[in-house]
Design a protein around this motif. Structure first.
Motif, PDB file in Angstrom:
ATOM      1  N   ASP A   1       0.866  -1.175   0.000  1.00 24.37           N
ATOM      2  CA  ASP A   1       0.000   0.000   0.000  1.00 24.37           C
ATOM      3  C   ASP A   1       0.911   1.236   0.000  1.00 24.37           C
ATOM      4  O   ASP A   1       1.700   1.419   0.934  1.00 24.37           O
ATOM      5  CB  ASP A   1      -0.878  -0.036   1.251  1.00 24.37           C
ATOM      6  N   PRO A   2       0.819   2.088  -1.010  1.00 24.82           N
ATOM      7  CA  PRO A   2       1.732   3.236  -1.104  1.00 24.82           C
ATOM      8  C   PRO A   2       1.657   4.181   0.099  1.00 24.82           C
ATOM      9  O   PRO A   2       2.690   4.681   0.560  1.00 24.82           O
ATOM     10  CB  PRO A   2       1.296   3.956  -2.383  1.00 24.82           C
ATOM     11  N   GLU A   3       0.455   4.419   0.604  1.00 24.48           N
ATOM     12  CA  GLU A   3       0.316   5.320   1.755  1.00 24.48           C
ATOM     13  C   GLU A   3       0.956   4.717   3.005  1.00 24.48           C
ATOM     14  O   GLU A   3       1.644   5.399   3.763  1.00 24.48           O
ATOM     15  CB  GLU A   3      -1.156   5.633   2.021  1.00 24.48           C
ATOM     16  N   LEU A   4       0.721   3.416   3.216  1.00 25.12           N
ATOM     17  CA  LEU A   4       1.315   2.744   4.377  1.00 25.12           C
ATOM     18  C   LEU A   4       2.830   2.704   4.248  1.00 25.12           C
ATOM     19  O   LEU A   4       3.550   2.947   5.217  1.00 25.12           O
ATOM     20  CB  LEU A   4       0.746   1.332   4.514  1.00 25.12           C
TER      21      LEU A   4
ATOM     22  N   ASP B   1       9.722   0.553   8.039  1.00 21.32           N
ATOM     23  CA  ASP B   1       9.423  -0.329   6.906  1.00 21.32           C
ATOM     24  C   ASP B   1      10.498  -1.402   6.739  1.00 21.32           C
ATOM     25  O   ASP B   1      10.194  -2.556   6.456  1.00 21.32           O
ATOM     26  CB  ASP B   1       9.221   0.455   5.615  1.00 21.32           C
ATOM     27  N   LEU B   2      11.760  -1.064   6.944  1.00 23.61           N
ATOM     28  CA  LEU B   2      12.834  -2.056   6.835  1.00 23.61           C
ATOM     29  C   LEU B   2      12.772  -3.061   7.990  1.00 23.61           C
ATOM     30  O   LEU B   2      13.010  -4.260   7.801  1.00 23.61           O
ATOM     31  CB  LEU B   2      14.199  -1.375   6.793  1.00 23.61           C
ATOM     32  N   LEU B   3      12.444  -2.570   9.171  1.00 19.67           N
ATOM     33  CA  LEU B   3      12.301  -3.461  10.323  1.00 19.67           C
ATOM     34  C   LEU B   3      11.155  -4.444  10.088  1.00 19.67           C
ATOM     35  O   LEU B   3      11.296  -5.653  10.303  1.00 19.67           O
ATOM     36  CB  LEU B   3      12.055  -2.650  11.593  1.00 19.67           C
ATOM     37  N   ASN B   4      10.031  -3.950   9.602  1.00 17.73           N
ATOM     38  CA  ASN B   4       8.881  -4.804   9.318  1.00 17.73           C
ATOM     39  C   ASN B   4       9.230  -5.839   8.254  1.00 17.73           C
ATOM     40  O   ASN B   4       8.918  -7.025   8.391  1.00 17.73           O
ATOM     41  CB  ASN B   4       7.693  -3.955   8.863  1.00 17.73           C
TER      42      ASN B   4
END
Length: 158
Positions: free
Chosen positions: A30-33, A52-55
């Motif tokens: 999802d671009p917004e997420l 985002d990298l951790l996830n």
């Protein structure tokens, strides 16, 4: 212990891990997420981690862990083909782990994990409930990784 059913459960774990990581890498986000997670960082002591990298790292590690668990379960079945009290112990651990993963999937992750962990849970239950037979580990046999003694292999060279 039914080793075929045990291996089906192990294969379900491996399949889940591989497919999880493939989907993590190929499905569009999802671009917004994504933008919100890239803009967020977490401070862990002196280290700053992008959310985002951790996830992504945790998700890929989880898929790898599922693959490794399945591979280890497969190896256990191969190593312990002869009757052993350990086989039942490993079967119970595999069943409980699969049932716990299924429960988590029911609550948090609808979709394919419901199917694969249902397959694993049922397969390990079948493996544990099966009565020993010659094909499922009821006969005393040397494990595959150990050579069988034959008259020619036990004789000393002259």
């Amino acid at each position: 212990m039914n080793l075929t059913a045990f291996r089906v459960g192990a294969a379900a774990w491996m399949f889940t891990g591989v497919v999880h990581d493939i989907l993590e890498l190929v499905l569009p986000a999802d671009p917004e997420l994504d933008a919100a997670m890239r803009a967020t960082s977490l401070e862990l002591g002196p280290v700053s981690l992008q959310a985002d990298l951790l996830n992504r790292g945790v998700s890929l590690s989880m898929g790898l862990a599922m693959l490794v668990v399945g591979l280890l379960l497969w190896m256990i079945a191969s190593a312990l083909e002869a009757p052993s009290h350990w086989m039942r112990t490993f079967g119970v651990v595999a069943l409980v782990s699969s049932a716990a993963a299924l429960a988590l999937a029911v609550v948090f992750v609808p979709g394919p994990p419901l199917v694969t962990f249902t397959v694993a849970t049922v397969a390990f239950a079948v493996a544990l409930l099966a009565k020993p037979t010659l094909r499922t580990g009821g006969a005393v046999a040397a494990p595959r990784h150990l050579p069988r003694a034959t008259p020619s292999s036990t004789e000393q060279p002259v």
